[in-house]
Design a protein around this motif. Structure first.
Motif, PDB file in Angstrom:
ATOM      1  N   ILE A 125       0.845  -1.207   0.000  1.00  0.00           N
ATOM      2  CA  ILE A 125       0.000   0.000   0.000  1.00  0.00           C
ATOM      3  C   ILE A 125       0.874   1.247   0.000  1.00  0.00           C
ATOM      4  N   ARG A 126       1.901   1.242   0.834  1.00  0.00           N
ATOM      5  CA  ARG A 126       2.771   2.415   0.940  1.00  0.00           C
ATOM      6  C   ARG A 126       3.493   2.690  -0.371  1.00  0.00           C
ATOM      7  N   HIS A 127       4.083   1.672  -0.971  1.00  0.00           N
ATOM      8  CA  HIS A 127       4.842   1.875  -2.204  1.00  0.00           C
ATOM      9  C   HIS A 127       3.953   2.350  -3.351  1.00  0.00           C
ATOM     10  N   LEU A 128       2.783   1.741  -3.488  1.00  0.00           N
ATOM     11  CA  LEU A 128       1.905   2.122  -4.599  1.00  0.00           C
ATOM     12  C   LEU A 128       1.365   3.544  -4.419  1.00  0.00           C
ATOM     13  N   THR A 129       0.998   3.895  -3.202  1.00  0.00           N
ATOM     14  CA  THR A 129       0.478   5.251  -2.959  1.00  0.00           C
ATOM     15  C   THR A 129       1.591   6.297  -3.084  1.00  0.00           C
ATOM     16  N   GLU A 130       2.813   5.948  -2.684  1.00  0.00           N
ATOM     17  CA  GLU A 130       3.919   6.901  -2.790  1.00  0.00           C
ATOM     18  C   GLU A 130       4.328   7.137  -4.242  1.00  0.00           C
ATOM     19  N   VAL A 131       4.311   6.079  -5.058  1.00  0.00           N
ATOM     20  CA  VAL A 131       4.588   6.253  -6.486  1.00  0.00           C
ATOM     21  C   VAL A 131       3.514   7.134  -7.118  1.00  0.00           C
ATOM     22  N   SER A 132       2.259   6.883  -6.736  1.00  0.00           N
ATOM     23  CA  SER A 132       1.148   7.683  -7.248  1.00  0.00           C
ATOM     24  C   SER A 132       1.314   9.146  -6.872  1.00  0.00           C
ATOM     25  N   SER A 133       1.713   9.408  -5.640  1.00  0.00           N
ATOM     26  CA  SER A 133       1.892  10.778  -5.168  1.00  0.00           C
ATOM     27  C   SER A 133       3.065  11.456  -5.865  1.00  0.00           C
ATOM     28  N   ARG A 134       4.162  10.730  -6.029  1.00  0.00           N
ATOM     29  CA  ARG A 134       5.355  11.306  -6.669  1.00  0.00           C
ATOM     30  C   ARG A 134       5.085  11.657  -8.126  1.00  0.00           C
ATOM     31  N   GLU A 135       4.399  10.761  -8.822  1.00  0.00           N
ATOM     32  CA  GLU A 135       4.135  10.962 -10.248  1.00  0.00           C
ATOM     33  C   GLU A 135       2.882  11.799 -10.492  1.00  0.00           C
ATOM     34  N   THR A 136       2.160  12.112  -9.411  1.00  0.00           N
ATOM     35  CA  THR A 136       0.861  12.818  -9.506  1.00  0.00           C
ATOM     36  C   THR A 136      -0.055  12.137 -10.528  1.00  0.00           C
ATOM     37  N   VAL A 137      -0.108  10.831 -10.413  1.00  0.00           N
ATOM     38  CA  VAL A 137      -0.951   9.997 -11.270  1.00  0.00           C
ATOM     39  C   VAL A 137      -1.819   9.131 -10.368  1.00  0.00           C
TER      40      VAL A 137
ATOM     41  N   ALA B 198      -1.811   0.050 -13.728  1.00  0.00           N
ATOM     42  CA  ALA B 198      -1.767  -0.419 -15.112  1.00  0.00           C
ATOM     43  C   ALA B 198      -0.420  -0.120 -15.764  1.00  0.00           C
ATOM     44  N   ALA B 199       0.133   1.060 -15.466  1.00  0.00           N
ATOM     45  CA  ALA B 199       1.352   1.515 -16.147  1.00  0.00           C
ATOM     46  C   ALA B 199       2.583   0.685 -15.796  1.00  0.00           C
ATOM     47  N   ILE B 200       2.678   0.207 -14.553  1.00  0.00           N
ATOM     48  CA  ILE B 200       3.896  -0.506 -14.137  1.00  0.00           C
ATOM     49  C   ILE B 200       3.786  -2.014 -14.342  1.00  0.00           C
ATOM     50  N   GLY B 201       2.671  -2.471 -14.909  1.00  0.00           N
ATOM     51  CA  GLY B 201       2.562  -3.876 -15.290  1.00  0.00           C
ATOM     52  C   GLY B 201       2.093  -4.828 -14.210  1.00  0.00           C
ATOM     53  N   LEU B 202       1.528  -4.311 -13.113  1.00  0.00           N
ATOM     54  CA  LEU B 202       1.039  -5.206 -12.059  1.00  0.00           C
ATOM     55  C   LEU B 202      -0.102  -6.088 -12.557  1.00  0.00           C
ATOM     56  N   ASP B 203      -0.889  -5.548 -13.470  1.00  0.00           N
ATOM     57  CA  ASP B 203      -2.008  -6.304 -14.023  1.00  0.00           C
ATOM     58  C   ASP B 203      -1.527  -7.601 -14.656  1.00  0.00           C
ATOM     59  N   GLN B 204      -0.440  -7.508 -15.436  1.00  0.00           N
ATOM     60  CA  GLN B 204       0.096  -8.688 -16.110  1.00  0.00           C
ATOM     61  C   GLN B 204       0.678  -9.690 -15.114  1.00  0.00           C
ATOM     62  N   VAL B 205       1.322  -9.170 -14.070  1.00  0.00           N
ATOM     63  CA  VAL B 205       1.894 -10.062 -13.054  1.00  0.00           C
ATOM     64  C   VAL B 205       0.795 -10.868 -12.365  1.00  0.00           C
ATOM     65  N   LEU B 206      -0.279 -10.196 -11.970  1.00  0.00           N
ATOM     66  CA  LEU B 206      -1.370 -10.865 -11.262  1.00  0.00           C
ATOM     67  C   LEU B 206      -2.094 -11.866 -12.155  1.00  0.00           C
ATOM     68  N   ALA B 207      -2.128 -11.586 -13.459  1.00  0.00           N
ATOM     69  CA  ALA B 207      -2.857 -12.458 -14.385  1.00  0.00           C
ATOM     70  C   ALA B 207      -2.030 -13.645 -14.857  1.00  0.00           C
TER      71      ALA B 207
ATOM     72  N   GLN C  45       8.675  -6.754  -5.927  1.00  0.00           N
ATOM     73  CA  GLN C  45       9.833  -6.276  -6.687  1.00  0.00           C
ATOM     74  C   GLN C  45       9.454  -5.175  -7.666  1.00  0.00           C
ATOM     75  N   VAL C  46       8.329  -5.366  -8.350  1.00  0.00           N
ATOM     76  CA  VAL C  46       7.861  -4.350  -9.302  1.00  0.00           C
ATOM     77  C   VAL C  46       7.607  -3.027  -8.578  1.00  0.00           C
ATOM     78  N   LEU C  47       6.970  -3.099  -7.438  1.00  0.00           N
ATOM     79  CA  LEU C  47       6.671  -1.879  -6.679  1.00  0.00           C
ATOM     80  C   LEU C  47       7.942  -1.242  -6.120  1.00  0.00           C
ATOM     81  N   PHE C  48       8.867  -2.073  -5.662  1.00  0.00           N
ATOM     82  CA  PHE C  48      10.136  -1.552  -5.145  1.00  0.00           C
ATOM     83  C   PHE C  48      10.915  -0.851  -6.261  1.00  0.00           C
ATOM     84  N   ASP C  49      10.965  -1.474  -7.439  1.00  0.00           N
ATOM     85  CA  ASP C  49      11.702  -0.894  -8.567  1.00  0.00           C
ATOM     86  C   ASP C  49      11.139   0.469  -8.962  1.00  0.00           C
ATOM     87  N   ASN C  50       9.821   0.604  -8.872  1.00  0.00           N
ATOM     88  CA  ASN C  50       9.191   1.867  -9.254  1.00  0.00           C
ATOM     89  C   ASN C  50       9.223   2.897  -8.132  1.00  0.00           C
ATOM     90  N   ARG C  51       9.227   2.425  -6.913  1.00  0.00           N
ATOM     91  CA  ARG C  51       9.297   3.371  -5.784  1.00  0.00           C
ATOM     92  C   ARG C  51      10.711   3.897  -5.597  1.00  0.00           C
TER      93      ARG C  51
END
Length: 326
Positions: free
Chosen positions: A204-216, A223-232, A247-253
């Motif tokens: 939760i922290r990593h995803l919300t912090e990336v969202s806040s940093r990118e203002t997205v 969708a942009a960082i590919g979590l959808d594909q990982v889960l599927a 790992q995906v969230l860490f790489d983006n955070r």
């Protein structure tokens, strides 16, 4: 007037009306009916006598839903039951429905949730807190009651996740605080992986912090960082999928830190004798200490491993790991 012990037609009991139920599982247990056959109906169901709008009279279960379901499953036509007096209010019936199990055993988390949600139809948060001991046999402070009731609008999504231990209650509170539009994103993540309370908090922290940093918005980041594909990806087991999501969230955070980590791992992979001597970089580079691991079977083996370490120390790439010493 007191309760009435009577025998009634089981078809007059409306099992579809579960307004008093707080239990997690209302499916009939085969052992319930076998125990009744062996020992008798020692705990007759408690029913509320209520006329419906069509002029027909029906009973609603206050306590004993699984027992009634077991009777029906075994084609019993008439059952002994206890019926509360006519005119008893729905509120009083609900209090009894909660108190009966609460004073027999500790209520589960899901039962506490459902009890508070149902009581909220008749009492304020403060009143529920004040009456918790006498109704639920446990103390609930008003802040906690408010938090529990904040989950009620999202119970269809959050309650199954809590029941399946996919999220903790604390995580549920945090998801609600993020807004209803984001709850679905996180429940989708947690339903596909196996995450401890600390890992849930990290995600939760990593995803919300990336969202806040990118203002997205969070859903767009998802969708942009590919979590959808990982889960599927059905080819990844749940353990590796959990690690992949982290790992995906860490790489983006922490993109710079992630890049440095990958570079370091590449350098280590180029060192000689990597299969005999393992070097592990500091976790998340929070320190500068590397860990070296090797196994020995004899004194001579130990001497040989020390010679290999000397060879590693003189390797050109080893200097790249200790760039800060230059």
């Amino acid at each position: 007037m007191s309760d009435t012990y009577t025998t009634i037609d089981i078809n007059t009991i409306d099992l579809s009306d579960d307004r008093f139920s707080i239990t997690e599982d209302t499916e009939p247990d085969p052992s319930v009916y076998s125990n009744i056959q062996e020992y008798g109906n020692l705990l007759p169901p408690l029913l509320w006598f209520k006329p419906d709008s069509g002029g027909r009279h029906s009973y609603i279960v206050i306590n004993g839903l699984r027992r009634i379901a077991a009777f029906r499953r075994n084609h019993v036509k008439r059952v002994d039951a206890i019926v509360v007096p006519p005119g008893v209010s729905e509120k009083k019936c609900l209090i009894r429905a909660i108190s009966i199990p609460a004073f027999q055993r500790p209520l589960s988390l899901v039962e506490v949730l459902r009890a508070v949600w149902r009581l909220a139809s008749f009492f304020t948060d403060q009143q529920i807190s004040q009456k918790a001991c006498e109704i639920m046999n446990q103390a609930l402070n008003i802040r906690y009651v408010k938090q529990l009731n904040s989950l009620k609008p999202h119970q269809a999504v959050l309650l199954p996740m809590i029941q399946k231990n996919k999220i903790t209650l604390k995580t549920a509170f945090e998801l609600v605080s993020l807004g209803s539009e984001h709850i679905g994103i996180f429940t989708r993540i947690f339903s596909a992986i196996k995450a401890s309370a600390s890992v849930q908090k990290e995600i939760i922290r990593h995803l919300t912090e990336v969202s806040s940093r990118e203002t997205v918005d969070i859903k767009d980041i998802f969708a942009a960082i590919g979590l959808d594909q990982v889960l599927a990806d059905s080819h990844i087991d749940i353990k590796n999928k959990t690690q992949k999501v982290r790992q995906v969230l860490f790489d983006n955070r922490f993109p710079t830190l992630s890049q440095a980590k990958k570079k370091t791992q590449h350098i280590i992979s180029q060192l000689p004798h990597k299969n005999l001597i393992q070097m592990t970089p500091p976790h998340n580079f929070e320190a500068r200490g590397y860990q070296i691991t090797f196994s020995i079977e004899s004194r001579q083996d130990f001497i040989n491993k020390l010679d290999l370490l000397k060879q590693c120390a003189n390797h050109a790439d080893i200097q790249k790991l200790f760039w800060y010493e230059d």
